[in-house]
Design an enzyme around this catalytic site. Sequence first.
Site, PDB file in Angstrom:
ATOM      1  N   GLU A  57       0.821  -1.222   0.000  1.00 33.52           N
ATOM      2  CA  GLU A  57       0.000   0.000   0.000  1.00 33.52           C
ATOM      3  C   GLU A  57       0.849   1.263   0.000  1.00 33.52           C
ATOM      4  OE1 GLU A  57      -0.512  -2.727   1.707  1.00 33.52           O
ATOM      5  OE2 GLU A  57      -2.648  -3.114   2.056  1.00 33.52           O
TER       6      GLU A  57
ATOM      7  N   TRP B  23       2.455  -6.313  26.570  1.00 30.91           N
ATOM      8  CA  TRP B  23       2.681  -6.815  25.224  1.00 30.91           C
ATOM      9  C   TRP B  23       4.090  -7.393  25.124  1.00 30.91           C
ATOM     10  CZ3 TRP B  23       0.620  -2.850  21.089  1.00 30.91           C
ATOM     11  CH2 TRP B  23      -0.783  -2.784  21.204  1.00 30.91           C
TER      12      TRP B  23
HETATM   13  P1  ADP Z   1       1.348  -8.100   2.614  1.00 28.83           P
HETATM   14  O1  ADP Z   1       0.903  -6.968   3.503  1.00 28.83           O
HETATM   15  O2  ADP Z   1       0.541  -8.282   1.404  1.00 28.83           O
HETATM   16  O3  ADP Z   1       1.707  -9.339   3.382  1.00 28.83           O
HETATM   17  P2  ADP Z   1       3.591  -6.491   2.148  1.00 28.83           P
HETATM   18  O4  ADP Z   1       4.864  -6.750   1.472  1.00 28.83           O
HETATM   19  O5  ADP Z   1       2.825  -5.316   1.757  1.00 28.83           O
HETATM   20  O6  ADP Z   1       2.740  -7.738   1.960  1.00 28.83           O
HETATM   21  O7  ADP Z   1       3.839  -6.551   3.694  1.00 28.83           O
HETATM   22  C1  ADP Z   1       3.935  -5.414   4.461  1.00 28.83           C
HETATM   23  C2  ADP Z   1       4.193  -5.789   5.871  1.00 28.83           C
HETATM   24  O8  ADP Z   1       5.417  -6.519   6.008  1.00 28.83           O
HETATM   25  C3  ADP Z   1       4.385  -4.599   6.765  1.00 28.83           C
HETATM   26  O9  ADP Z   1       3.166  -4.022   7.130  1.00 28.83           O
HETATM   27  C4  ADP Z   1       5.140  -5.219   7.940  1.00 28.83           C
HETATM   28  O10 ADP Z   1       4.279  -5.906   8.817  1.00 28.83           O
HETATM   29  C5  ADP Z   1       6.013  -6.232   7.265  1.00 28.83           C
HETATM   30  N1  ADP Z   1       7.354  -5.674   7.073  1.00 28.83           N
HETATM   31  C6  ADP Z   1       7.882  -5.155   5.961  1.00 28.83           C
HETATM   32  N2  ADP Z   1       9.159  -4.765   6.179  1.00 28.83           N
HETATM   33  C7  ADP Z   1       9.443  -5.033   7.473  1.00 28.83           C
HETATM   34  C8  ADP Z   1      10.586  -4.847   8.321  1.00 28.83           C
HETATM   35  N3  ADP Z   1      11.720  -4.338   7.870  1.00 28.83           N
HETATM   36  N4  ADP Z   1      10.471  -5.234   9.603  1.00 28.83           N
HETATM   37  C9  ADP Z   1       9.339  -5.763  10.078  1.00 28.83           C
HETATM   38  N5  ADP Z   1       8.246  -5.971   9.343  1.00 28.83           N
HETATM   39  C10 ADP Z   1       8.281  -5.610   8.054  1.00 28.83           C
END
Ligand code: ADP
Length: 542
Positions: free
Chosen positions: A331, A444
């Site tokens: 997004e 948490w």
């Molecule tokens: P989807 O949401 O369709 O699974 P995305 O690639 O859009 O695929 O995923 C985004 C999510 O991935 C983020 O909202 C987060 O939760 C996680 N994410 C992405 N990069 C990181 C990071 N460096 N550290 C932790 N979580 C991450």
Amino acid sequence: MFGLMQDQPLLVSSLIEFAARHHHDAEIVSRRVEGDLHRTTYAQAARRSRQVAQALDRLGLGRGDRVGTLAWNGYRHFELYFGVSGSGRVIHTLNPRLPPDQVVWIANHAEDRVLFFDMTFLPIIKAVWSKCTTVRHWIALCEADALPADTGIEGLQSYEAWIGRESGRYDWPSFDERSACALCYTSGTTGNPKGVLYSHRSTLLHAYGVALPDAVSLSARDCILPVVPMFHVNAWGIPYAAAMTGAKLVFPGPALDGKSVYELLESERVTMAAGVPTVWLMLLNHVREHKLKFSHMRRTVIGGSACPPAMIRAFRDDYGVTVLHAWGMTEMSPVGTVCNLKLAQRELDPDAQLAIMAKQGRAVFGVEMRIVDSEGKELPWDGQASGDLHVKGPWIISRYFKDEGGDPLIDGWFPTGDVASIDPDGFMQITDRSKDVIKSGGEWISSIDIENVAMAHPAVAMAACIALPHPKWDERPLLVVVRKPGAEASREDILGFYEGKVAKWQVPDDVVFVDAIPLGATGKMQKVKLREQFKGHRLPGA
Ligand code: ADP
């Protein structure tokens, strides 16, 4: 009073034309499905992109029509990025790792008119073509003589024959920069996948942002290898940013194992690579096992899921490679933050620097962030308070394609579904996906923190921490571990390893060993599946 500067739309076609003019001989190297290494240049890629545009005109495709791809990272996919979008159509990158019925659902939802595919995916195409109700043309990314006969697929032709008829002399159309250029579906962990529709404007602004020195820092002195697939959020925007800066590109095709990636990094003198942590795990294992070094790679962008600090340390201390930890989502085009140290932090000792580099980093200009509590009240940037992370900016979604799910925004902010803290220097740290946080006795526990400790244990190849219901504490953590091949480590060894590293009440209640942790289509651990798998597991004392 308006300014008196030229009002020229920001269009994807201008990127490839800029690259062709200013970096005409900069190379684009691809490991092909055919197995060989293919070399081309920006000048040739621009000509072939124009041929794609002409061929789409010949098919009678209109502005805004969707054009699907099911392809690895390679020069033909790169040409499609520019030929499809530049001519006013929308490139829709499908994820071939999804189950075939989802591919069908997504192609139908997007109403793709044409679908390009690598020959590797012919079996998928054979299984789905008759169910994709809007696709009229199936184009295999190969030479005419590689096209198999009697596939039964109606409207099948080879890409090379298809573009071969065109001259490559073509004037890109000019139109409103807010027009759609690319479509990518979220992986749909909850419900059906939703389409995110990027515009020319958002894509170009994102490319500027990505290329900044405090983001990924791309230039004509770089050679970049995106392991992150072009079907996963446009390979994090690297194809566009590379064309904008004239960086050499190296595409790994289908060969993503440690050995193949390492060979390309060395033979093509790659200075920077980008991918998810699981890919770098395979690479690190390969270099360790064979006592290798990186001769040219200086930095690597790691994102998509949390990069364990142990990996950042190994790259830095053992191999002299700086990890740029990055965070974002489909997004968000996807880049939101990248972790680069500030001037004063360069004086810190290596451990203190590592603690910062393990964070997801600072916002790229163009992305605004805030963290809020459960009542929506904004929380301070003190590095302690953590809450729901909201973002806004010109490359962040306003609505999903076809308005699926209604209005996703809260007061103009997009809720990311991530829980994070932000320190006074603006470094954001994700503690969890909101649905993965472990709520123990009103406190948490960050599943990422618990996994990061486990990942530093020498016997652990991969670790996932999930919540299990608990009669007294509501939820308690269970650690699911994949051991490295041949490594011995007991439940007690692993639990003992937590001593002094996290608070006592955060130590997992139990450890289970498995052969593999289920990974989703974008290489992320599927905790929903794990929670399902272990829902009957009894924690000691529960
Ligand atoms: P989807 O949401 O369709 O699974 P995305 O690639 O859009 O695929 O995923 C985004 C999510 O991935 C983020 O909202 C987060 O939760 C996680 N994410 C992405 N990069 C990181 C990071 N460096 N550290 C932790 N979580 C991450």
